[in-house]
Design a protein around this motif. Structure first.
Motif, PDB file in Angstrom:
ATOM      1  N   ALA A   1       0.830  -1.205   0.000  1.00 43.22           N
ATOM      2  CA  ALA A   1       0.000   0.000   0.000  1.00 43.22           C
ATOM      3  C   ALA A   1       0.860   1.248   0.000  1.00 43.22           C
ATOM      4  O   ALA A   1       1.849   1.334   0.733  1.00 43.22           O
ATOM      5  N   LYS A   2       0.468   2.186  -0.839  1.00 44.14           N
ATOM      6  CA  LYS A   2       1.079   3.522  -0.845  1.00 44.14           C
ATOM      7  C   LYS A   2      -0.063   4.507  -0.640  1.00 44.14           C
ATOM      8  O   LYS A   2      -0.916   4.670  -1.505  1.00 44.14           O
ATOM      9  N   VAL A   3      -0.105   5.119   0.531  1.00 44.22           N
ATOM     10  CA  VAL A   3      -1.250   5.942   0.920  1.00 44.22           C
ATOM     11  C   VAL A   3      -0.770   7.302   1.419  1.00 44.22           C
ATOM     12  O   VAL A   3       0.089   7.389   2.304  1.00 44.22           O
TER      13      VAL A   3
ATOM     14  N   ASN B   1      -3.444   7.349  -3.340  1.00 49.09           N
ATOM     15  CA  ASN B   1      -3.209   6.071  -2.695  1.00 49.09           C
ATOM     16  C   ASN B   1      -3.440   4.929  -3.672  1.00 49.09           C
ATOM     17  O   ASN B   1      -4.197   5.054  -4.638  1.00 49.09           O
ATOM     18  N   GLU B   2      -2.790   3.825  -3.398  1.00 54.64           N
ATOM     19  CA  GLU B   2      -2.974   2.619  -4.188  1.00 54.64           C
ATOM     20  C   GLU B   2      -2.626   1.426  -3.308  1.00 54.64           C
ATOM     21  O   GLU B   2      -1.553   1.385  -2.695  1.00 54.64           O
ATOM     22  N   THR B   3      -3.529   0.462  -3.241  1.00 53.49           N
ATOM     23  CA  THR B   3      -3.349  -0.713  -2.402  1.00 53.49           C
ATOM     24  C   THR B   3      -3.518  -1.972  -3.236  1.00 53.49           C
ATOM     25  O   THR B   3      -4.436  -2.069  -4.050  1.00 53.49           O
TER      26      THR B   3
ATOM     27  N   LYS C   1      -8.112   1.466  -5.160  1.00 55.49           N
ATOM     28  CA  LYS C   1      -7.840   2.862  -4.853  1.00 55.49           C
ATOM     29  C   LYS C   1      -8.976   3.395  -3.985  1.00 55.49           C
ATOM     30  O   LYS C   1     -10.143   3.085  -4.222  1.00 55.49           O
ATOM     31  N   PHE C   2      -8.609   4.192  -2.982  1.00 54.06           N
ATOM     32  CA  PHE C   2      -9.595   4.721  -2.043  1.00 54.06           C
ATOM     33  C   PHE C   2      -9.700   6.230  -2.176  1.00 54.06           C
ATOM     34  O   PHE C   2      -8.732   6.909  -2.519  1.00 54.06           O
TER      35      PHE C   2
ATOM     36  N   ILE D   1     -16.438   6.785   2.230  1.00 49.59           N
ATOM     37  CA  ILE D   1     -15.328   6.199   1.488  1.00 49.59           C
ATOM     38  C   ILE D   1     -15.841   5.498   0.235  1.00 49.59           C
ATOM     39  O   ILE D   1     -16.838   4.782   0.286  1.00 49.59           O
ATOM     40  N   THR D   2     -15.149   5.743  -0.867  1.00 50.66           N
ATOM     41  CA  THR D   2     -15.431   4.993  -2.097  1.00 50.66           C
ATOM     42  C   THR D   2     -14.125   4.341  -2.543  1.00 50.66           C
ATOM     43  O   THR D   2     -13.032   4.803  -2.209  1.00 50.66           O
ATOM     44  N   PHE D   3     -14.246   3.253  -3.280  1.00 48.52           N
ATOM     45  CA  PHE D   3     -13.045   2.606  -3.821  1.00 48.52           C
ATOM     46  C   PHE D   3     -13.361   2.070  -5.197  1.00 48.52           C
ATOM     47  O   PHE D   3     -14.517   1.852  -5.582  1.00 48.52           O
ATOM     48  N   ASN D   4     -12.304   1.884  -5.970  1.00 51.19           N
ATOM     49  CA  ASN D   4     -12.478   1.306  -7.289  1.00 51.19           C
ATOM     50  C   ASN D   4     -11.283   0.417  -7.608  1.00 51.19           C
ATOM     51  O   ASN D   4     -10.221   0.532  -6.995  1.00 51.19           O
ATOM     52  N   ALA D   5     -11.474  -0.485  -8.551  1.00 52.52           N
ATOM     53  CA  ALA D   5     -10.425  -1.392  -8.991  1.00 52.52           C
ATOM     54  C   ALA D   5     -10.302  -1.258 -10.509  1.00 52.52           C
ATOM     55  O   ALA D   5     -11.260  -1.438 -11.228  1.00 52.52           O
ATOM     56  N   LYS D   6      -9.091  -0.918 -10.966  1.00 50.54           N
ATOM     57  CA  LYS D   6      -8.889  -0.782 -12.411  1.00 50.54           C
ATOM     58  C   LYS D   6      -8.995  -2.141 -13.113  1.00 50.54           C
ATOM     59  O   LYS D   6      -9.505  -2.241 -14.210  1.00 50.54           O
TER      60      LYS D   6
END
Length: 256
Positions: free
Chosen positions: A206-208, A224-226, A234-235, A249-254
């Motif tokens: 994780a890089k946040v 950020n990227e986990t 990504k959050f 909070i929302t998140f998505n996945a590429k």
């Protein structure tokens, strides 16, 4: 001649303050913690973190008392503080600028009665004096290398284990609002609750970047990227703990 004198000062000055800082460390431990704390060799140097002092302690252990008597809360192979040079010469409060923890082993336990073994801070009533600690945290960097952490909540039937944790966080924590940039790597992450295993030796990176708003107890996700095993997330959004817990909070996945 000036160069020789400078080198001589860099080598000799730490010897003048080594015992003084070590005594302050022991005093802070005894005044603030209900636990048995031991450590081995210690060293003070100007070379490792010039122009500031680097205070290194080896073989640190924190062992519980009372209902946790004999249980080791944590053992750290190597603990290093970077201490502001001017604060040492002033002799009032030593400013801690950087903390590095190498190979910590942490055993965090909540027993069946709901008592946590890390609840070791003394209350105001338990302290013998009202004197403030000689250390002031102005940490700008925190580093953890090769850590192993186990969290075992016997009352809540929750278990988590982090094997080979590497963490680095940077930010000016003295400010009310600041950006805290972190990088985290865990080779094996296990999370269980009751009879359900949610994660079993999963790999996490994780890089946040998080904005910390201390007055409002608000924590906002920035860049950020986990990655959890093969799942990249990504959050965005925030968590606020002032008064009631509020989250958005929302998140998505590429790639899913």
């Amino acid at each position: 001649l000036l160069f020789v004198l400078l080198i001589a000062a860099i080598i000799s000055v730490p010897f003048l303050f080594k015992d003084k800082i070590n005594e302050a460390v022991k005093e802070a431990i005894n005044e603030n913690l209900n636990a048995k704390v031991n450590y081995g060799d210690f060293d003070l140097s100007l070379i490792r973190s010039f122009p500031n002092f680097s205070f290194a302690i080896n073989d640190v252990s924190v062992v519980g008392i009372n209902e946790f008597k004999g249980d080791t809360l944590t053992h750290i192979n190597h603990l290093n503080f970077t201490v502001d040079l001017l604060s040492v010469f002033n002799g009032t409060k030593y400013k801690l600028l950087k903390l590095e923890v190498v190979e910590p082993k942490v055993n965090a336990l909540v027993n069946y009665a709901g008592k946590a073994n890390w609840d070791i801070a003394k209350s105001k009533e338990e302290k013998k004096t009202s004197t403030e600690t000689k250390f002031a945290a102005e940490l700008k960097k925190i580093i953890i290398k090769n850590g192993n952490i186990v969290y075992n909540d016997q009352k809540g039937s929750t278990y988590a284990a982090l094997n080979n944790l590497n963490f680095e966080g940077a930010g000016n924590v003295t400010q009310d609002i600041y950006l805290f940039s972190t990088q985290t790597g865990i080779n094996e992450l296990t999370v269980k609750s009751g009879a359900i295993t949610y994660l079993n030796k999963a790999k996490l990176n994780a890089k946040v970047d998080m904005e910390i708003d201390n007055p409002n107890a608000k924590y906002t996700f920035k860049e950020n990227e986990t990655t959890l095993n093969a799942l990249g997330l990504k959050f965005s959004g925030f968590v606020q703990t002032k008064n009631d817990l509020t989250t958005d909070i929302t998140f998505n996945a590429k790639e899913t």
